[in-house]
Design an enzyme around this catalytic site. Structure first.
Site, PDB file in Angstrom:
ATOM      1  N   THR A 250       0.908  -1.152   0.116  1.00 30.18           N
ATOM      2  CA  THR A 250      -0.058  -0.135   0.038  1.00 30.18           C
ATOM      3  C   THR A 250       0.771   1.120  -0.089  1.00 30.18           C
ATOM      4  O   THR A 250       1.958   1.410   0.785  1.00 30.18           O
ATOM      5  CB  THR A 250      -0.730  -0.059   1.022  1.00 30.18           C
ATOM      6  OG1 THR A 250      -0.202  -0.253   2.419  1.00 30.18           O
ATOM      7  CG2 THR A 250      -1.922  -1.273   1.241  1.00 30.18           C
TER       8      THR A 250
ATOM      9  N   ASP B 281      -7.022  -4.253  11.407  1.00 30.10           N
ATOM     10  CA  ASP B 281      -6.368  -5.703  11.244  1.00 30.10           C
ATOM     11  C   ASP B 281      -6.396  -6.461  12.568  1.00 30.10           C
ATOM     12  O   ASP B 281      -6.386  -7.652  12.373  1.00 30.10           O
ATOM     13  CB  ASP B 281      -4.851  -5.165  11.058  1.00 30.10           C
ATOM     14  CG  ASP B 281      -4.332  -4.012  11.974  1.00 30.10           C
ATOM     15  OD1 ASP B 281      -5.179  -3.674  12.878  1.00 30.10           O
ATOM     16  OD2 ASP B 281      -3.204  -3.569  11.674  1.00 30.10           O
TER      17      ASP B 281
ATOM     18  N   GLU C 101       4.467   8.462  -0.441  1.00 29.77           N
ATOM     19  CA  GLU C 101       5.817   8.309  -0.092  1.00 29.77           C
ATOM     20  C   GLU C 101       6.813   8.454  -1.285  1.00 29.77           C
ATOM     21  O   GLU C 101       6.177   8.727  -2.405  1.00 29.77           O
ATOM     22  CB  GLU C 101       6.006   6.802   0.361  1.00 29.77           C
ATOM     23  CG  GLU C 101       5.198   6.318   1.646  1.00 29.77           C
ATOM     24  CD  GLU C 101       4.059   5.985   1.695  1.00 29.77           C
ATOM     25  OE1 GLU C 101       3.073   5.705   2.621  1.00 29.77           O
ATOM     26  OE2 GLU C 101       3.306   6.092   0.614  1.00 29.77           O
TER      27      GLU C 101
END
Length: 913
Positions: free
Chosen positions: A237, A496, A241
């Site tokens: 993912t 998660d 960045e």
């Protein structure tokens, strides 16, 4: 032969019949060639008004001009469409042509089909005309191909409007376009892959409002077209960045493939044949999912273009008129380090058009791409995560050795910790990560339930998560927050954790979780306190409510799962530990205050510090010390609450640093005083045991795992920042419970947008006025709904904050006024020592588990236990092949001219499959 055959409904292509997935030849995906130059592809009919076209477009030489002129002059091929539109005005620029196609897509979404046909026809002609004025052969060919595609779509849309096609809502078909990559090195290809795969990148604009319909709408990944079915898929993912992080992640993955390649078949610790040998890269598919086209770092796109995984011109031209939600680029990467060539990496780059969330990126990955491939294992990681060369091997080995494992995680560590020892924030996080791995995950792994498999690096057996666990994982994407409420909304900030629980508690299954110590991955962490506050806000809020959810639903493990009696009893022990640990964490701010108060300031006041004689000080001075401490601590907490309500940490940076420094000085003073008391008083067995179990556990467990030097070098940093971790992070988190931007922003379609698209402004005057009034009423109701939701979430935030704050305040006041240091401190020490003893025993148990692996392998065989079969889940993949076979049959029916044949819709075909 020169010129292209006009793309008419009567033209039957010679090599476009789609075959089942495992038998589709590559040559069937090529366009017809004339004089060595591929010409624009004719249309392919596959289902209703849908099409599936795969065309390769050269960029070195332009299409022959005569082919474009023949297409434009062949108006008889579009007689029906021309009769409907009856208007055509040439659009002189590429920008206007692209804009026209976008307006056509908007009209199609609004179901204004005749307007859409007119705009598509104008845009298609414009594309073909402006292509001739392009000096760049690449742009010329892309525009020409787009013109052919658009005009063919006009013919099919016209057929639908006139009732010759039975379909609910017509959509442009699937058109996959391939172009040559610029950085291909013919000397590199060697034995690994052929020239065609090395030289070509493929792009597909994806119109798919619901990713679960990706396969049903006819989209296919390139590896499926070539007959490959990777056994391992890796999701990376990406948000904003930089290119260096992506570059490092990809090269570390290539190193892992090289490590898998060198495994010796037949060795005791070797993997199955699919994950060894020169062809191991064919069994691995990497999917990079970027969250938002505008959010991606421009230099990252430049890097992707340099390695053959992105092309701005291709995207801009071929996505026009589609209304794509996702842009799919596919290429087999060729990376090298210092002139040394690495193994190829089959890569998919999915660039989402709009920003949604990381959860939405996983939605595309699991429900669109992984659902089509049906891999045996799937891993998730973030851009910037750097795997050690054997990380994937150790995870895969754990899965293959024990088929009961449904999910596993490796050891996540801070990148370059020793180079950043001067940065106390990074060093404190390094200590925290190490202790979490050594104590917490080791303990949880012994029970078979890991509370969270980190999204930065973890892996799952796809069979274990497919279905109900993934449905629960993506729950917030399908249900409005008004229905879910603030509790579930905050819980899914740590989605998660929900997935981990759903796997273990899955109905009629007995999946377990496992921690693999040798699967090491380094990750980038926040470098300053402000960045860490924002990160921990999401973690703490999500973890708190997800933990409450798991505690409340723990009974499902006993009523629904098929775990053994022994495992269920072990889960009961872990449940008690989990409950006590959560309660202790809830009252941790009060316990931290009381520990500092009793150890330092009350000891100073009552002359209980053995190494300092305070009897000579006046009572006023002694009392003032306590008052100053209480005032400073309380003032700091109030300041944190005030600035935490509605303020961005970036705007209050100096305040947070000041409060953190004050709390840090108090903590260091307390530690020095505590050490002085310990070494100045006569040692007893009780004091030594308690000290070892409260503090020494960190050093004993880390020494057992061979990582004690990490703890020694960062223990001071972590100690100084404990008040910041406890007070600053927790207060800011509870002060912003109403903010769910991390997990839910942009996940739901705006109903006003849909309403505006459906508005046609057609009919008489009264109809138009009525539609406008209805839209205004809808906007008013939506505004009220948003305001009510905001009020409810803020009220929930206030109630939880007050409950937490007053609970800690009442507990602290009760202990101060109704208990003494001699009563409270031993109880605190014993409680902490008990929890740490459990963690130490779990760490020792996991260490024994690791070092007795060979013995257990000879005594206990888990290769066929649990739910895992060790084979692919074939049923779903067979259904997928049947689905594409049905699409191919519809295509052949249409191409043969059997106009009276019953043409099934996409939904009918998927139901039959």
């Amino acid at each position: 032969m020169s010129g292209a055959p006009p793309p008419s409904s009567g033209f039957a292509p010679r090599s476009y019949g789609q075959q089942p997935l495992s038998h589709a030849p590559r040559s069937s995906m090529m366009s017809v060639e004339y004089d060595g130059i591929p010409l624009p592809p004719p249309s392919i009919r596959s289902c209703g008004s849908q099409q599936y076209v795969t065309s390769y477009i050269p960029t070195g030489a332009a299409f022959p001009p005569s082919s474009v002129q023949d297409m434009i002059s062949s108006m008889k091929s579009y007689a029906s469409a021309t009769d409907l539109v009856r208007t055509y005005s040439e659009i002189p620029s590429v920008e206007e042509a692209l804009s026209t196609l976008d307006r056509a897509a908007a009209a199609l979404n609004a179901r204004r089909y005749r307007d859409a046909l007119k705009l598509y026809l104008e845009g298609g002609y414009a594309m073909a005309n402006v292509a001739e004025r392009q000096a760049n052969p690449k742009i010329c060919n892309l525009l020409t191909s787009k013109g052919f595609e658009t005009l063919n779509w006009c013919a099919r849309l016209c057929d639908w409007i006139e009732g010759r096609i039975k379909e609910k809502h017509p959509r442009p078909g699937v058109h996959k376009v391939g172009i040559p990559v610029s950085n291909w090195d013919e000397d590199w290809v060697g034995p690994f892959m052929d020239e065609e795969e090395a030289r070509r990148m493929w792009y597909t604009p994806v119109y798919c409002p619901h990713p679960i319909d990706f396969s049903n709408l006819g989209y296919r990944l390139r590896c499926v077209e070539t007959g490959r079915r990777p056994r391992l898929m890796i999701c990376i993912t990406m948000y904003n960045e930089g290119p260096q992080q992506l570059k490092a992640t990809l090269k570390k993955l290539a190193n892992n493939l090289a490590y898998l390649k060198e495994q010796m078949p037949g060795d005791e610790k070797s993997l199955t044949g699919a994950f060894a040998g020169d062809d191991v890269w064919q069994n691995v598919l990497v999917c990079i999912v970027a969250d938002g086209r505008e959010q991606v770092h421009p230099k990252t796109l430049d890097y992707l273009e340099a390695i053959g995984l992105y092309d701005e011109d291709l995207l801009t031209i071929n996505s026009a008129g589609i209304g794509a939600q996702c842009h799919l680029f596919e290429h087999t990467l060729q990376l090298s380090v210092n002139g040394k060539c690495l193994l190829p990496i089959q890569t998919v780059f999915a660039l989402k058009e709009n920003k949604a969330s990381k959860l939405d990126s996983h939605h595309w990955y699991f429900n669109a791409f992984a659902e089509q491939i049906q891999p045996e294992y799937t891993a998730v990681m973030d851009v910037g995560t750097m795997l050690t060369k054997s990380a994937l091997y150790h995870l895969l080995f754990a899965f293959e050795r024990n088929h009961q494992i449904g999910g596993a995680c490796g050891q996540l560590t801070v990148d370059n910790p020793f180079e950043n020892l001067s940065n106390w924030v990074i060093s404190a996080q390094h200590f925290e990560y190490k202790i979490s791995n050594i104590l917490d995950k080791s303990l949880e792994s012994c029970f078979g339930f890991i509370s969270v498999l980190p999204g930065a690096f973890s892996a799952y057996r796809y069979e274990a998560i497919r279905g109900a666990p993934l449905d629960a994982y993506f729950q917030t994407l399908n249900i409005e927050l008004d229905v879910l409420g603030p509790f579930i909304g905050n819980m899914y900030l740590a989605e998660d954790r929900i997935l981990s629980f759903e796997v273990v508690a899955r109905k009629n299954c007995n999946w377990t979780m496992h921690y693999v110590k040798d699967a090491v991955a380094r990750t980038d962490v926040p470098h300053d306190l402000v960045g860490l506050i924002s990160q921990r806000k999401r973690w703490l809020n999500g973890a708190f409510f997800a933990t409450l959810f798991s505690i409340w639903n723990w009974g499902r493990i006993y009523s629904e799962s098929k775990h053994t009696f022994v495992r269920k009893m072990a889960f009961l022990v872990f449940y008690v530990y989990h409950l006590l640990y959560t309660a202790f964490g809830f009252f941790l701010p009060a316990n931290l205050y009381l520990a500092l108060f009793f150890i330092v300031f009350q000891g100073f006041q009552q002359n209980r510090l053995e190494f300092i004689d305070t009897s000579e000080y006046s009572q006023t001075v002694l009392d003032c010390a306590v008052y100053i401490y209480n005032f400073s601590y309380l003032f700091g907490l109030l300041m944190l609450i005030i600035i935490g309500l509605g303020n961005n940490p970036k705007h209050m940076k100096l305040t947070y640093y000041f409060v953190g420094a004050v709390f840090g000085l108090m903590m260091m003073l307390s530690s020095l005083v505590g050490a002085g008391i310990f070494f100045s008083t006569p040692a007893t067995v009780h004091s030594i045991v308690v000290s070892i179990l409260t503090v020494g556990v960190y050093f004993i467990a880390s020494a057992l795992h061979g990582e004690v030097h990490h703890i020694f070098m960062t223990f001071t940093h972590y100690t100084a920042l404990i008040p910041s971790f406890v007070n600053i992070f927790t207060i800011y988190s509870f002060c912003n419970l109403q903010d769910l931007s991390w997990g839910t922003k942009g996940l739901h379609d705006d109903p006003l947008l849909a309403a505006s698209l459906d508005e046609t402004e057609k009919g008489d005057f009264k109809d138009v006025i009525a539609k406008r009034r209805a839209l205004e009423e809808l906007r008013r109701e939506e505004k009220e709904r948003v305001e009510n939701r905001k009020k409810n979430f803020e009220a929930f935030r206030t109630n939880v904050l007050l409950t937490w704050a007053f609970s800690n305040l009442i507990f602290a006041l009760f202990v101060v006024y109704f208990a003494s240091s001699s009563t409270y401190m031993p109880v605190l020490y014993i409680f902490v020592a008990s929890l740490n003893t459990c963690r130490l025993l779990g760490s020792i148990g996991h260490w024994v588990y690791i070092h007795t692996e060979g013995l257990r392998g000879r005594v206990i065989d888990k290769s066929e236990c649990g739910n895992g079969t060790g084979r692919y889940p074939q049923n779903s993949y067979v259904q997928l092949e049947e689905h594409y076979a049905a699409l191919a049959e519809d295509q052949r029916t249409y191409a043969s001219g059997r106009t009276n044949a019953s043409v099934r819709t996409v939904n009918d075909v998927s139901s039959a499959a």
